[in-house]
Design a protein around this motif. Sequence first.
Motif, PDB file in Angstrom:
ATOM      1  N   ALA A 179     -17.401  21.684 -10.848  1.00  0.00           N
ATOM      2  CA  ALA A 179     -18.371  21.657 -11.949  1.00  0.00           C
ATOM      3  C   ALA A 179     -17.664  21.664 -13.302  1.00  0.00           C
ATOM      4  N   ALA A 180     -16.517  22.326 -13.375  1.00  0.00           N
ATOM      5  CA  ALA A 180     -15.776  22.398 -14.643  1.00  0.00           C
ATOM      6  C   ALA A 180     -15.231  21.035 -15.053  1.00  0.00           C
ATOM      7  N   GLN A 181     -15.041  20.139 -14.092  1.00  0.00           N
ATOM      8  CA  GLN A 181     -14.520  18.807 -14.404  1.00  0.00           C
ATOM      9  C   GLN A 181     -15.637  17.813 -14.705  1.00  0.00           C
ATOM     10  N   ALA A 182     -16.876  18.249 -14.650  1.00  0.00           N
ATOM     11  CA  ALA A 182     -18.022  17.347 -14.817  1.00  0.00           C
ATOM     12  C   ALA A 182     -18.581  17.454 -16.233  1.00  0.00           C
ATOM     13  N   ARG A 183     -19.836  17.068 -16.381  1.00  0.00           N
ATOM     14  CA  ARG A 183     -20.500  17.087 -17.691  1.00  0.00           C
ATOM     15  C   ARG A 183     -20.646  18.510 -18.204  1.00  0.00           C
ATOM     16  N   ARG A 184     -20.587  18.633 -19.528  1.00  0.00           N
ATOM     17  CA  ARG A 184     -20.645  19.952 -20.138  1.00  0.00           C
ATOM     18  C   ARG A 184     -21.422  19.872 -21.444  1.00  0.00           C
ATOM     19  N   GLN A 185     -22.224  20.914 -21.702  1.00  0.00           N
ATOM     20  CA  GLN A 185     -22.985  20.972 -22.947  1.00  0.00           C
ATOM     21  C   GLN A 185     -22.940  22.397 -23.467  1.00  0.00           C
ATOM     22  N   SER A 186     -22.538  22.554 -24.712  1.00  0.00           N
ATOM     23  CA  SER A 186     -22.490  23.878 -25.340  1.00  0.00           C
ATOM     24  C   SER A 186     -23.756  24.127 -26.136  1.00  0.00           C
ATOM     25  N   THR A 187     -24.222  25.361 -26.111  1.00  0.00           N
ATOM     26  CA  THR A 187     -25.334  25.793 -26.942  1.00  0.00           C
ATOM     27  C   THR A 187     -24.901  27.064 -27.654  1.00  0.00           C
ATOM     28  N   VAL A 188     -25.784  27.605 -28.463  1.00  0.00           N
ATOM     29  CA  VAL A 188     -25.485  28.835 -29.187  1.00  0.00           C
ATOM     30  C   VAL A 188     -25.215  29.975 -28.213  1.00  0.00           C
ATOM     31  N   SER A 189     -25.969  30.045 -27.120  1.00  0.00           N
ATOM     32  CA  SER A 189     -25.919  31.214 -26.257  1.00  0.00           C
ATOM     33  C   SER A 189     -25.143  31.016 -24.956  1.00  0.00           C
ATOM     34  N   MET A 190     -24.772  29.776 -24.615  1.00  0.00           N
ATOM     35  CA  MET A 190     -24.088  29.548 -23.338  1.00  0.00           C
ATOM     36  C   MET A 190     -23.450  28.176 -23.322  1.00  0.00           C
ATOM     37  N   VAL A 191     -22.616  27.963 -22.312  1.00  0.00           N
ATOM     38  CA  VAL A 191     -22.096  26.639 -21.996  1.00  0.00           C
ATOM     39  C   VAL A 191     -22.661  26.293 -20.625  1.00  0.00           C
ATOM     40  N   ARG A 245     -22.966  18.837 -12.475  1.00  0.00           N
ATOM     41  CA  ARG A 245     -22.459  17.671 -11.758  1.00  0.00           C
ATOM     42  C   ARG A 245     -23.398  17.325 -10.624  1.00  0.00           C
ATOM     43  N   GLU A 246     -23.504  16.046 -10.358  1.00  0.00           N
ATOM     44  CA  GLU A 246     -24.327  15.584  -9.245  1.00  0.00           C
ATOM     45  C   GLU A 246     -23.474  15.585  -7.985  1.00  0.00           C
ATOM     46  N   ARG A 247     -24.008  16.184  -6.931  1.00  0.00           N
ATOM     47  CA  ARG A 247     -23.330  16.170  -5.634  1.00  0.00           C
ATOM     48  C   ARG A 247     -23.783  14.934  -4.872  1.00  0.00           C
ATOM     49  N   HIS A 248     -22.957  14.464  -3.989  1.00  0.00           N
ATOM     50  CA  HIS A 248     -23.315  13.296  -3.191  1.00  0.00           C
ATOM     51  C   HIS A 248     -23.226  13.639  -1.709  1.00  0.00           C
ATOM     52  N   ASP A 249     -23.735  14.825  -1.357  1.00  0.00           N
ATOM     53  CA  ASP A 249     -23.664  15.270   0.037  1.00  0.00           C
ATOM     54  C   ASP A 249     -25.017  15.183   0.737  1.00  0.00           C
ATOM     55  N   GLY A 250     -26.044  14.706   0.049  1.00  0.00           N
ATOM     56  CA  GLY A 250     -27.362  14.549   0.659  1.00  0.00           C
ATOM     57  C   GLY A 250     -28.202  15.812   0.683  1.00  0.00           C
ATOM     58  N   ASP A 251     -27.651  16.937   0.240  1.00  0.00           N
ATOM     59  CA  ASP A 251     -28.392  18.199   0.207  1.00  0.00           C
ATOM     60  C   ASP A 251     -29.231  18.228  -1.072  1.00  0.00           C
ATOM     61  N   PRO A 252     -30.559  18.363  -0.971  1.00  0.00           N
ATOM     62  CA  PRO A 252     -31.406  18.315  -2.162  1.00  0.00           C
ATOM     63  C   PRO A 252     -31.457  19.636  -2.943  1.00  0.00           C
ATOM     64  N   ALA A 253     -30.764  20.656  -2.492  1.00  0.00           N
ATOM     65  CA  ALA A 253     -30.849  21.956  -3.169  1.00  0.00           C
ATOM     66  C   ALA A 253     -30.199  21.904  -4.549  1.00  0.00           C
ATOM     67  N   GLY A 267     -29.964  18.183  -5.883  1.00  0.00           N
ATOM     68  CA  GLY A 267     -28.658  17.626  -5.563  1.00  0.00           C
ATOM     69  C   GLY A 267     -27.624  17.826  -6.647  1.00  0.00           C
ATOM     70  N   TRP A 268     -27.898  18.705  -7.601  1.00  0.00           N
ATOM     71  CA  TRP A 268     -26.965  18.976  -8.690  1.00  0.00           C
ATOM     72  C   TRP A 268     -26.439  20.405  -8.580  1.00  0.00           C
ATOM     73  N   ASP A 269     -25.210  20.599  -9.087  1.00  0.00           N
ATOM     74  CA  ASP A 269     -24.617  21.924  -9.261  1.00  0.00           C
ATOM     75  C   ASP A 269     -24.563  22.211 -10.751  1.00  0.00           C
ATOM     76  N   TYR A 270     -24.905  23.435 -11.116  1.00  0.00           N
ATOM     77  CA  TYR A 270     -24.831  23.868 -12.512  1.00  0.00           C
ATOM     78  C   TYR A 270     -24.037  25.163 -12.577  1.00  0.00           C
ATOM     79  N   VAL A 271     -23.236  25.313 -13.630  1.00  0.00           N
ATOM     80  CA  VAL A 271     -22.549  26.568 -13.906  1.00  0.00           C
ATOM     81  C   VAL A 271     -22.926  26.980 -15.319  1.00  0.00           C
ATOM     82  N   LEU A 272     -23.431  28.206 -15.445  1.00  0.00           N
ATOM     83  CA  LEU A 272     -23.806  28.748 -16.745  1.00  0.00           C
ATOM     84  C   LEU A 272     -22.751  29.765 -17.152  1.00  0.00           C
TER      85      LEU A 272
END
Length: 133
Positions: A34-46, A50-58, A97-102
Amino acid sequence: MMPPEAPDRNAGMKPPAVSVCLQTLKDRPDFLRAAQARRQSTVSMVVQGRERHDGDPAIRVGFTCSKKVGNAVARNRAKRRLREAARAVLPEAGRPGWDYVLIGRANATAARPFEALKSDLRNALSSIHGTRK
């Protein structure tokens, strides 16, 4: 079978910290991808996504705060607020199908009003997904 006078154990309980449609990231390689994927900074968090391509919809989500945020009490408070914001926002604004890190920010994640925290997360997600209005 419970006797009729027994209280219902599930009555008045809050939903889990992360919603049923969300899964928690726990493994370091998932955080690193996830750290190597898209990133967006805001006032309160980063927010990293990233989109996974493993077919898992979670929708999977991870939370982290560095020692810059403060001592263990401050870091845990910031992560609790991020978990609650994710539970409220990701089921509607996240994509299957996406992973997010806050990532919590020093002096901002714990102090920001909760509605503004949720708004920051929504804005970051729309920017990561390319649907900025």
